[in-house]
Design a protein around this motif. Structure first.
Motif, short mmCIF file in Angstrom:
data_model
loop_
_atom_site.label_atom_id
_atom_site.label_comp_id
_atom_site.label_asym_id
_atom_site.label_seq_id
_atom_site.Cartn_x
_atom_site.Cartn_y
_atom_site.Cartn_z
N THR A 19 45.89 74.96 39.29
CA THR A 19 44.60 75.53 39.35
C THR A 19 44.25 76.06 40.70
O THR A 19 43.52 77.18 40.85
N ALA A 20 44.42 75.19 41.69
CA ALA A 20 44.05 75.65 43.30
C ALA A 20 44.72 76.80 43.53
O ALA A 20 44.27 77.64 43.98
N SER A 21 46.00 76.66 43.14
CA SER A 21 46.99 77.90 43.51
C SER A 21 46.78 79.30 42.86
O SER A 21 46.27 80.27 43.51
N LEU A 22 45.96 79.12 41.76
CA LEU A 22 45.76 80.38 40.96
C LEU A 22 44.55 80.98 40.92
O LEU A 22 44.23 82.05 41.16
N LEU A 23 43.47 79.91 41.38
CA LEU A 23 42.23 80.49 41.17
C LEU A 23 41.61 80.51 42.46
O LEU A 23 40.46 81.36 42.81
N SER A 24 41.85 79.68 43.47
CA SER A 24 41.13 79.69 44.70
C SER A 24 41.95 80.11 45.86
O SER A 24 42.63 79.05 46.32
N GLN A 83 52.96 86.29 30.99
CA GLN A 83 54.10 86.80 31.16
C GLN A 83 54.38 87.21 32.68
O GLN A 83 55.49 86.93 33.03
N LEU A 84 53.35 87.52 33.25
CA LEU A 84 53.84 87.80 34.75
C LEU A 84 54.03 86.74 35.51
O LEU A 84 55.00 86.67 36.44
N VAL A 85 53.48 85.44 35.33
CA VAL A 85 53.94 84.03 35.80
C VAL A 85 55.07 83.79 35.46
O VAL A 85 56.04 83.26 36.42
N LEU A 86 55.45 83.82 34.13
CA LEU A 86 56.75 83.44 33.53
C LEU A 86 58.09 84.31 34.41
O LEU A 86 59.12 83.87 34.77
N ASN A 87 57.61 85.56 34.56
CA ASN A 87 58.66 86.56 35.44
C ASN A 87 58.94 85.73 36.62
O ASN A 87 60.11 85.85 37.15
N LEU A 88 58.16 84.88 37.33
CA LEU A 88 58.39 84.13 38.62
C LEU A 88 59.10 82.87 38.54
O LEU A 88 60.09 82.52 38.90
N PRO A 175 46.68 86.18 39.12
CA PRO A 175 47.20 84.91 39.21
C PRO A 175 48.68 85.19 39.69
O PRO A 175 49.35 84.25 40.45
N ALA A 176 49.24 86.07 39.02
CA ALA A 176 50.91 86.06 39.38
C ALA A 176 51.02 86.85 40.82
O ALA A 176 52.01 86.26 41.59
N VAL A 177 50.15 87.56 41.33
CA VAL A 177 50.22 87.92 42.44
C VAL A 177 50.00 87.00 43.58
O VAL A 177 51.09 86.79 44.56
N ARG A 178 48.90 86.09 43.61
CA ARG A 178 49.11 84.93 44.26
C ARG A 178 49.99 83.99 44.41
O ARG A 178 50.35 83.42 45.24
N PHE A 229 57.79 91.24 44.65
CA PHE A 229 57.02 91.32 43.26
C PHE A 229 55.71 91.32 43.44
O PHE A 229 55.18 92.07 42.64
N ALA A 230 54.97 90.64 44.26
CA ALA A 230 53.59 90.74 44.56
C ALA A 230 53.17 92.18 44.86
O ALA A 230 52.04 92.71 44.36
N GLN A 231 53.98 93.16 45.66
CA GLN A 231 53.80 94.48 45.84
C GLN A 231 53.77 95.15 44.69
O GLN A 231 53.08 96.30 44.26
N THR A 232 54.81 94.82 43.84
CA THR A 232 55.15 95.47 42.51
C THR A 232 53.85 95.46 41.49
O THR A 232 53.46 96.56 40.95
N LEU A 233 53.46 94.15 41.53
CA LEU A 233 52.20 93.85 40.80
C LEU A 233 51.08 94.56 41.32
O LEU A 233 50.21 94.89 40.23
N ARG A 234 50.84 94.78 42.45
CA ARG A 234 49.66 95.24 42.85
C ARG A 234 49.63 96.69 42.82
O ARG A 234 48.81 97.41 42.24
N SER A 235 50.93 97.48 42.74
CA SER A 235 50.97 98.59 42.37
C SER A 235 50.56 98.93 40.85
O SER A 235 49.88 100.05 40.59
N ILE A 236 51.26 97.98 39.97
CA ILE A 236 50.95 98.06 38.78
C ILE A 236 49.32 97.80 38.37
O ILE A 236 48.45 98.50 37.56
N ALA A 237 48.71 96.88 39.23
CA ALA A 237 47.26 96.84 38.87
C ALA A 237 46.14 97.93 39.21
O ALA A 237 45.47 98.13 38.57
N GLU A 238 46.94 98.65 40.28
CA GLU A 238 46.11 99.68 40.75
C GLU A 238 46.32 100.96 39.94
O GLU A 238 45.67 101.63 39.68
#
Length: 584
Positions: A19-24, A83-88, A175-178, A229-238
């Motif tokens: 929870t700490a990792s994903l939300l804060s 799904q995106l966290v499962l990728n990791l 959450p997956a980006v973080r 992967f974080a950068q890939t997700l940022r691109s998809i988010a944007e």
């Protein structure tokens, strides 16, 4: 975590760190692995919540979904995050380099989305034939670009979110980006699978990510970060899914597929740009007072499950209880279903699949009448269903192994059952510079394009989706209200895993945890397969007395089930894997 979300104490601690990792971001720290071996069972207790629930294949992924639900997100919002966290955390099984099937219930309508991978336009029926004209050995076909299909998961997630999401797209991806940036601890399961893996470290990008410099897998507890992967997700988010299907990420995918030194593929940028998700009518059928719904072709899952359940409906399964008699009926029903599956089911854009005939009550009744209660039929032959508008073709195989599943119910009663895959464990063993593995889904096609001079329905063709066994399932009660959400990974065994769990829930009235943990058993129109190391081994002699050829095999299912009860949502996650059911 609620006190009634009963899990092992270490998993409670694990969930709080997640929870700490994903939300804060201020508290974000790498988290410890779940205390689970790569094989074998981890004892789990049934979980009850009052508002919502997510069951997924890894605690971090489930926690991501839970927090999205707690923030007011829908079941689909949670599915994107899971799904995106499962990728990791479970890269061997699914991810944005693969495909998925999603079944969605909004309280009144059942909808399915087909995000199955497609063959490149240049693919030909003889794709998996060697120079001698014979089918290639499986891993000769798998490893490299030849086996990679055009991924569909990102398009599916975007389509589902546009239809049924509530939170902003960027929020459900965050959450997956973080986690990709801050890292997560390698679990015993992931480490064990890397230790067993023979081909992955031949890919330089995957080797640098998963292995030490001496070639040994990174150890349990090692913090694994994936900034690419974080950068890939940022691109998809944007930019949305278009960022994946065009531009730098798409170029990276094509270069990875076509650049393999010994087994290149032929995917193009046009193949990626042209990928579409198909919305299909759900395949639904009755079972006693319930209605079972799931994915139609190109998945064979729900048609086969419905055929099995229709045969079982002729018997008093409630009185039978788990044992050799139930295994006999399950195996015989499976033989009949898998015989039809092999002959008739493929991509409906290429062949006229007689779904109406295969699920016709009269036809199913005639098939069930073929079962002798005292003797196994051995190998079943396919039937002759009504409403056919096609020619007869040859049978084929095709299964997937690197697969995951999630079951989700939100506080408004919306439900998602989604099965997601990259086919074999670690897919094609190709990792993009963008931080994700690519599927080997094209090996789900039949390697032989003809059988006895007849074209095989599931042969390779350009733009075609390979047949699947994935069976994401939603069950409605007699009042057309949501009753259960079920699904599993496991290749072609998925069909038997889901059918077994449905019998456990609907006939034997077991709680979801007990139902998913039952020994696995059934037949894929070959031997009767009993799960090794379980009480099912004791059924062998009785089944052999009925003429069954019995094999004891490992059946490492990963079933998730959620049931709606007057007391709330009750969930279970297969003790054979590291998944959990949690909620609010």
């Amino acid at each position: 975590m609620r006190d009634r979300d009963v899990q092992r104490p270490s998993l409670v601690w694990f969930g709080l760190l997640a929870t700490a990792s994903l939300l804060s971001p201020a508290l974000a720290q790498p988290v410890a692995p779940a205390p689970e071996a790569p094989t074998g069972r981890t004892a789990k207790s049934v979980v009850t919540t009052t508002k919502d629930m997510v069951a997924a294949a890894n605690p971090l992924a489930a926690q991501a979904g839970r927090e999205i639900l707690a923030a007011g997100g829908s079941a689909v919002d949670a599915a994107v995050a899971v799904q995106l966290v499962l990728n990791l955390v479970e890269p061997q099984s699914s991810g944005i380099g693969g495909g998925a099937f999603l079944v969605f219930w909004d309280g009144s309508t059942m909808t399915t989305l087909d995000g199955r991978e497609k063959a490149p336009a240049a693919a030909k029926p003889e794709r998996f034939l060697g120079p001698d004209g014979k089918p290639m050995k499986f891993y000769d076909a798998v490893v490299g670009g030849r086996s990679v299909g055009v991924p569909g998961t990102v398009r599916l997630l975007e389509r589902a979110h546009k239809n049924w999401g509530k939170l902003p797209w960027k929020d459900v991806i965050e959450p997956a980006v973080r986690l990709a940036e801050n890292g997560f601890a390698i679990s015993p399961r992931l480490n064990g699978l890397l230790t067993q893996e023979k081909y992955l470290q031949n890919d330089p990008v995957a080797r640098a990510y998963f292995y030490e410099s001496d070639g040994t897998p990174k150890k349990v507890g090692t913090i694994l970060k994936n900034p690419a992967f974080a950068q890939t997700l940022r691109s998809i988010a944007e930019k949305g899914a278009e960022a994946f299907y065009s531009g730098e990420i798409a170029q990276d995918i094509v270069a990875t597929v076509t650049g393999h030194p010994s087994n290149p593929g032929d995917m193009t940028l046009d193949d990626l740009k042209g990928y579409t998700v198909e919305e299909r009518a759900a395949v639904c059928g009755p079972y006693r007072t319930y209605r079972i719904c799931g994915m139609g072709p190109p998945s064979s899952g729900q048609v086969a499950v419905q055929q099995i359940m229709s045969t079982l409906e002729t018997q008093d399964m409630a009185a039978m209880k788990p044992g050799p008699e139930a295994a006999h009926w399950m195996a015989e029903a499976g033989r009949l279903a898998f015989a039809d599956r092999a002959l008739y089911i493929a991509d409906p854009a290429f062949v006229n699949v007689p779904v109406k005939g295969l699920t016709d009550p009269g036809y199913l009744k005639s098939r069930a009448a073929l079962v002798d209660p005292n003797k196994s039929m051995g190998k079943a032959k396919p039937g002759d269903p009504p409403f056919q508008k096609t020619f007869l073709w040859g049978p084929s195989d095709g299964i997937e192994f690197g697969t995951s599943h999630m079951s989700i119910v939100d506080r408004n009663g919306n439900a998602v059952s989604m099965t997601t895959t990259i086919e074999d464990g670690f897919g094609s063993r190709l990792m993009t510079k963008s931080g994700f593995l690519l599927n080997n889904e094209l090996t789900d096609f039949s390697f032989a394009p003809e059988d006895d001079g007849k074209p095989v329905a599931n042969r390779v063709e350009g733009g075609k989706r390979p047949r699947s066994s994935m069976a994401p399932t939603i069950v409605l009660d007699g009042d057309n209200k949501l009753y259960a959400v079920v699904g599993s990974p496991g290749g072609s065994l998925i069909i038997n895993y889901v059918a077994k769990t449905l019998v456990g829930l609907l006939d034997w009235k077991l709680d979801p945890q007990v139902a998913v943990d039952l020994p696995n058993f059934g037949s894929r129109n070959g031997p009767t397969e009993l799960e090794a190391g379980t009480e099912a081994e004791g059924w062998k002699t009785a089944l052999e007395a009925k003429g069954h050829e019995v094999k004891l095999i490992d059946q490492n299912s990963g079933i998730h089930a959620i049931v709606v009860t007057p007391a709330g949502l009750v969930g279970g996650a297969d003790s054979r894997r590291e998944g959990v059911a949690i909620g609010n």
